[in-house]
Design a protein around this motif. Structure first.
Motif, PDB file in Angstrom:
ATOM      1  N   SER A 101      15.691  13.562 -10.502  1.00  0.00           N
ATOM      2  CA  SER A 101      15.623  14.480  -9.561  1.00  0.00           C
ATOM      3  C   SER A 101      14.430  14.589  -8.979  1.00  0.00           C
ATOM      4  O   SER A 101      13.390  14.128  -9.553  1.00  0.00           O
ATOM      5  CB  SER A 101      15.925  15.874 -10.284  1.00  0.00           C
ATOM      6  N   ALA A 102      14.421  15.052  -7.689  1.00  0.00           N
ATOM      7  CA  ALA A 102      12.928  15.046  -7.065  1.00  0.00           C
ATOM      8  C   ALA A 102      11.904  16.203  -7.409  1.00  0.00           C
ATOM      9  O   ALA A 102      12.542  17.115  -7.926  1.00  0.00           O
ATOM     10  CB  ALA A 102      13.238  15.163  -5.466  1.00  0.00           C
ATOM     11  N   ASP A 103      10.769  16.011  -7.551  1.00  0.00           N
ATOM     12  CA  ASP A 103       9.782  16.979  -7.648  1.00  0.00           C
ATOM     13  C   ASP A 103       8.616  16.928  -6.959  1.00  0.00           C
ATOM     14  O   ASP A 103       8.538  16.068  -5.851  1.00  0.00           O
ATOM     15  CB  ASP A 103       9.478  16.816  -9.139  1.00  0.00           C
ATOM     16  N   GLN A 104       7.801  17.892  -6.786  1.00  0.00           N
ATOM     17  CA  GLN A 104       6.686  18.348  -5.740  1.00  0.00           C
ATOM     18  C   GLN A 104       5.232  17.376  -6.519  1.00  0.00           C
ATOM     19  O   GLN A 104       4.155  17.745  -5.831  1.00  0.00           O
ATOM     20  CB  GLN A 104       6.491  19.504  -5.633  1.00  0.00           C
ATOM     21  N   ARG A 105       5.545  16.967  -7.624  1.00  0.00           N
ATOM     22  CA  ARG A 105       4.222  16.103  -8.247  1.00  0.00           C
ATOM     23  C   ARG A 105       3.588  15.275  -7.123  1.00  0.00           C
ATOM     24  O   ARG A 105       4.411  14.444  -6.794  1.00  0.00           O
ATOM     25  CB  ARG A 105       4.303  15.977  -9.624  1.00  0.00           C
ATOM     26  N   ALA A 106       2.313  15.094  -7.316  1.00  0.00           N
ATOM     27  CA  ALA A 106       1.406  14.196  -6.504  1.00  0.00           C
ATOM     28  C   ALA A 106       1.690  12.820  -7.212  1.00  0.00           C
ATOM     29  O   ALA A 106       1.795  12.534  -8.374  1.00  0.00           O
ATOM     30  CB  ALA A 106       0.032  14.636  -6.431  1.00  0.00           C
ATOM     31  N   PHE A 107       1.292  11.734  -6.471  1.00  0.00           N
ATOM     32  CA  PHE A 107       1.283  10.519  -7.145  1.00  0.00           C
ATOM     33  C   PHE A 107       0.576  10.206  -8.375  1.00  0.00           C
ATOM     34  O   PHE A 107      -0.790  10.571  -8.353  1.00  0.00           O
ATOM     35  CB  PHE A 107       1.043   9.363  -5.869  1.00  0.00           C
ATOM     36  N   ARG A 108       1.253   9.429  -9.495  1.00  0.00           N
ATOM     37  CA  ARG A 108       0.570   8.942 -10.611  1.00  0.00           C
ATOM     38  C   ARG A 108       1.092   7.875 -11.119  1.00  0.00           C
ATOM     39  O   ARG A 108       2.263   7.719 -11.331  1.00  0.00           O
ATOM     40  CB  ARG A 108       0.449  10.350 -11.550  1.00  0.00           C
ATOM     41  N   MET A 109       0.205   6.802 -11.497  1.00  0.00           N
ATOM     42  CA  MET A 109       0.791   5.832 -12.027  1.00  0.00           C
ATOM     43  C   MET A 109      -0.340   5.087 -13.281  1.00  0.00           C
ATOM     44  O   MET A 109      -1.516   5.233 -13.027  1.00  0.00           O
ATOM     45  CB  MET A 109       1.133   4.495 -11.060  1.00  0.00           C
ATOM     46  N   TYR A 110       0.296   4.970 -14.419  1.00  0.00           N
ATOM     47  CA  TYR A 110      -0.387   4.203 -15.421  1.00  0.00           C
ATOM     48  C   TYR A 110      -0.518   2.778 -15.141  1.00  0.00           C
ATOM     49  O   TYR A 110       0.601   2.132 -14.780  1.00  0.00           O
ATOM     50  CB  TYR A 110       0.271   4.389 -16.782  1.00  0.00           C
ATOM     51  N   VAL A 111      -1.641   2.397 -15.251  1.00  0.00           N
ATOM     52  CA  VAL A 111      -1.737   0.939 -14.825  1.00  0.00           C
ATOM     53  C   VAL A 111      -1.370  -0.193 -16.155  1.00  0.00           C
ATOM     54  O   VAL A 111      -1.763   0.154 -17.261  1.00  0.00           O
ATOM     55  CB  VAL A 111      -3.355   0.709 -14.708  1.00  0.00           C
ATOM     56  N   ARG A 112      -0.580  -0.948 -15.902  1.00  0.00           N
ATOM     57  CA  ARG A 112      -0.013  -1.848 -16.762  1.00  0.00           C
ATOM     58  C   ARG A 112      -0.784  -3.321 -16.921  1.00  0.00           C
ATOM     59  O   ARG A 112      -1.068  -3.510 -17.853  1.00  0.00           O
ATOM     60  CB  ARG A 112       1.612  -1.761 -16.360  1.00  0.00           C
ATOM     61  N   ASP A 113      -0.609  -3.889 -15.694  1.00  0.00           N
ATOM     62  CA  ASP A 113      -1.647  -5.080 -15.521  1.00  0.00           C
ATOM     63  C   ASP A 113      -2.582  -5.323 -14.353  1.00  0.00           C
ATOM     64  O   ASP A 113      -2.253  -4.516 -13.401  1.00  0.00           O
ATOM     65  CB  ASP A 113      -0.626  -6.278 -15.655  1.00  0.00           C
ATOM     66  N   VAL A 114      -3.503  -5.946 -14.345  1.00  0.00           N
ATOM     67  CA  VAL A 114      -4.352  -6.003 -13.308  1.00  0.00           C
ATOM     68  C   VAL A 114      -4.730  -7.531 -13.276  1.00  0.00           C
ATOM     69  O   VAL A 114      -4.803  -8.280 -14.161  1.00  0.00           O
ATOM     70  CB  VAL A 114      -5.882  -5.387 -13.700  1.00  0.00           C
ATOM     71  N   PHE A 115      -4.746  -7.910 -11.941  1.00  0.00           N
ATOM     72  CA  PHE A 115      -5.142  -9.366 -11.527  1.00  0.00           C
ATOM     73  C   PHE A 115      -5.741  -9.518 -10.392  1.00  0.00           C
ATOM     74  O   PHE A 115      -5.570  -8.393  -9.474  1.00  0.00           O
ATOM     75  CB  PHE A 115      -3.932 -10.207 -11.788  1.00  0.00           C
ATOM     76  N   SER A 116      -6.036 -10.603  -9.689  1.00  0.00           N
ATOM     77  CA  SER A 116      -6.530 -10.879  -8.407  1.00  0.00           C
ATOM     78  C   SER A 116      -5.677 -11.978  -7.790  1.00  0.00           C
ATOM     79  O   SER A 116      -5.529 -12.950  -8.444  1.00  0.00           O
ATOM     80  CB  SER A 116      -7.957 -11.157  -8.583  1.00  0.00           C
ATOM     81  N   VAL A 117      -5.551 -11.620  -6.443  1.00  0.00           N
ATOM     82  CA  VAL A 117      -4.795 -12.604  -5.722  1.00  0.00           C
ATOM     83  C   VAL A 117      -5.636 -13.133  -4.353  1.00  0.00           C
ATOM     84  O   VAL A 117      -6.330 -12.236  -3.854  1.00  0.00           O
ATOM     85  CB  VAL A 117      -3.491 -12.251  -5.323  1.00  0.00           C
ATOM     86  N   LYS A 118      -5.822 -14.472  -4.355  1.00  0.00           N
ATOM     87  CA  LYS A 118      -6.788 -14.785  -3.413  1.00  0.00           C
ATOM     88  C   LYS A 118      -6.114 -14.527  -1.960  1.00  0.00           C
ATOM     89  O   LYS A 118      -4.971 -14.618  -1.754  1.00  0.00           O
ATOM     90  CB  LYS A 118      -6.910 -16.341  -3.356  1.00  0.00           C
ATOM     91  N   GLY A 119      -7.296 -13.930  -1.257  1.00  0.00           N
ATOM     92  CA  GLY A 119      -6.762 -13.522  -0.029  1.00  0.00           C
ATOM     93  C   GLY A 119      -6.490 -12.058   0.169  1.00  0.00           C
ATOM     94  O   GLY A 119      -6.534 -11.373   1.370  1.00  0.00           O
ATOM     95  N   TYR A 120      -6.310 -11.412  -0.949  1.00  0.00           N
ATOM     96  CA  TYR A 120      -5.616 -10.248  -1.027  1.00  0.00           C
ATOM     97  C   TYR A 120      -6.720  -9.109  -1.968  1.00  0.00           C
ATOM     98  O   TYR A 120      -6.939  -7.944  -1.487  1.00  0.00           O
ATOM     99  CB  TYR A 120      -4.110 -10.072  -1.633  1.00  0.00           C
TER     100      TYR A 120
END
Length: 563
Positions: A101-120
């Motif tokens: 169901s839709a709710d009015q909460r603001a965006f929130r995301m727990y970080v799962r993985d982190v990496f780097s992409v060349k050029g990005y």
């Protein structure tokens, strides 16, 4: 990863049946609130029909005991393809039912993985638990407090212009390096979320009763898991000293490291060693009281807070379980988990429903927590009366200051307290109804005589020494009656003189009128405007100086602020 599941597919091999890890996994998803389950029995080509029937019966009993009696059970073989169509059908049916169901909460995301992409550059992945975000928007990395801008988004490895709750996402971030982020951190709408060191929770001991029982004990240290975050937490039960297997209750969790969590978040508790799952629950408030003792009707409020969470009313849960009975506007976004505009709309709806009462612009009292104010006020007045035996009660400004309420909210507070038989307003002061100043009949007569003489003197004032001599008072009696009259607000003692409070306020009004015409007001102009004698005019002006309303400037006064 389990915290982001909308539909669980439980895969059980026909030649293994239910294994210990199967049991633990089901306990975890149940604690995390998963409601849609599909059971798939695989490798059916490896067993005969009789054994498959036994395995299926065992799994159906196990699923029913786990609380998912209606979950479809599908048998499948990867070798022959038998049952593949039924699996697809079950997935589609479960997804339709599990549509969030839709709710009015603001965006929130727990970080799962982190990496780097060349050029990005830096990429953070995860499954957002609330809200939506678009390319170009800003995000706050917590608990670090760093602001970043979204450069690009992918959902399920496809380029997208936005993402939101329940969508597996990869977010390309500007101005952050991979080393700035780590698993368990949160990317959220700026200014809404924050890291906390404690939370009030509903918790259940979900240990398997058939195995060695383990109690959740007061002050036990456990491993806390929520989203992809994990930290050590000390458990403090609200009532009782322990929760046995199958029991539930309310508790305060104190975290060894600050963690970003909110009302409505599900969590799991595990032992530090061995890492067995003990239980879990849901967060009721990420803004708990500092002290749990003597909190009014706490258990009852926590039960209603749990109901609010189950209904998706996260602001309501915080209002009932949080630390404050009076809510400030600057707290709303955090409590409601949304932006300022939406948060104001939510509190406005609660104001209309009567759940909160506006005390002043930007301040609301939680109506169900008025009793907290009542009991606190009783304690404050009891102490005040003990220390001020000759005073009628607390001045309105003192009351609002002690209760951390807006200065202009006393009239409304008095109205809210109108049904309480223990309070009374005497001479403009709040007091316990049973309290009377500790003065005898002679002292009361002296009080009345002083007021009569001061009124008769008018703007001429009366000197302390003259009053003491005329009325035959002792120094102690004069001091006590001066304090009593000053507290009543009828008389002002300025230097060695008594003046009616109404005359002092009239002089204030006339002085402000002079400041409308002149930047600096001299003594002569003030005397002419008020009709005071020179000595009394000087005393009154010095009184306004002491209040911070005016200050000396050469031979006159300058206005600092209007009272």
């Amino acid at each position: 990863g389990a915290s982001s599941i909308d539909v669980l597919m439980l895969v059980v091999a026909a030649d293994d049946a239910v294994m210990p890890q199967t049991v633990e996994h089901m306990r975890i998803v149940r604690l995390l609130g998963v409601t849609q389950v599909i059971v798939v029995i695989t490798k059916i080509d490896l067993v005969d029909a009789d054994l498959l029937a036994l395995v299926k019966e065992e799994i159906e009993d196990f699923i029913a005991q786990s609380g998912f009696a209606r979950a479809p059970v599908v048998c499948v073989s990867n070798e022959t393809g038998e049952g593949i169509g039924e699996v697809k059908k079950a997935i589609c049916q479960s997804i339709a039912v599990a549509e969030p169901s839709a709710d009015q909460r603001a965006f929130r995301m727990y970080v799962r993985d982190v990496f780097s992409v060349k050029g990005y550059g830096t990429i953070a992945t995860g499954v957002p638990c609330a809200g939506r975000i678009a390319v170009g928007a800003h995000l706050e990395l917590l608990p670090a407090g760093r602001i970043s801008r979204v450069r690009a988004i992918q959902t399920y490895r496809q380029d997208a212009q936005e993402t939101g709750a329940h969508l597996s996402s990869a977010i390309n971030l500007r101005d952050l390096q991979p080393l700035d982020l780590s698993r368990g951190m949160v990317l959220g709408a700026p200014g809404v979320y924050r890291a906390v060191s404690a939370a009030l929770v509903w918790v259940k001991n979900d240990c398997d009763i058939s195995r060695a029982q383990r109690s959740l004990k007061r002050r036990a240290e456990l491993r806390f898991h929520s989203g992809t975050a994990s930290t050590v937490a000390a458990l403090e039960l609200i009532t009782g000293s322990e929760l046995d297997a199958g029991e539930e209750g309310f508790a305060l969790l104190r975290f060894r490291q600050p963690i970003v969590i909110c009302a409505g978040d599900r969590f799991v508790l595990r032992m530090l060693s061995p890492a067995d799952t003990l239980g879990g629950g849901v967060v009721l408030s990420a803004n708990p009281p500092k002290r749990l003792r003597n909190v009014v009707f706490f258990a009852d409020r926590l039960r209603r807070s749990l109901t609010a969470v189950e209904q998706g009313d996260f602001l309501g849960a915080e209002l009932l379980a949080g630390a404050r009975s009076v809510i400030h506007e600057e707290m709303l976004s955090s409590l409601a988990q949304t932006d300022k505009q939406a948060a104001r709309a939510l509190i406005g709806a609660k104001e209309k429903s009567g759940e909160v009462v506006m005390l002043a612009e930007g301040r609301w009292l939680v109506r169900e927590r008025l009793e907290e104010i009542v009991l606190l006020l009783k304690k404050l007045l009891q102490r005040y009366h003990r220390e001020n035996k000759y005073v009628w009660g607390m001045k309105p400004a003192h009351v609002t200051e002690l209760l951390n309420l807006p200065p202009n909210s006393f009239a409304l507070l008095q109205q809210l307290l109108g049904g309480d038989a223990e309070f009374a307003v005497k001479h403009g002061h709040l007091a316990l109804k049973t309290f009377t100043p500790a003065i005898n009949e002679r002292e009361m007569k002296l009080r009345d005589a002083v007021i009569e003489r001061v009124k008769k003197a008018g703007a001429g004032s009366v000197a302390k020494g003259d009053l003491q001599s005329e009325l035959g008072m002792s120094a102690a009696e004069l001091k006590m009656i001066s304090k009593l009259l000053t507290d009543e607000g009828a008389v002002r003692v300025l230097g060695g003189n008594y003046l009616l409070a109404s005359i002092v306020e009239e002089c204030r009004t006339k002085l402000l009128e002079l400041f409308e015409e002149h930047q600096v007001v001299g003594l002569a102009a003030f005397r002419e405007k008020t009709g005071l004698s020179r000595n009394i005019a000087v005393v009154v002006l010095e009184h306004f100086d002491s209040e911070g309303m005016t200050k000396r400037h050469g031979e006159g006064r300058m206005l600092l602020r209007k009272n």
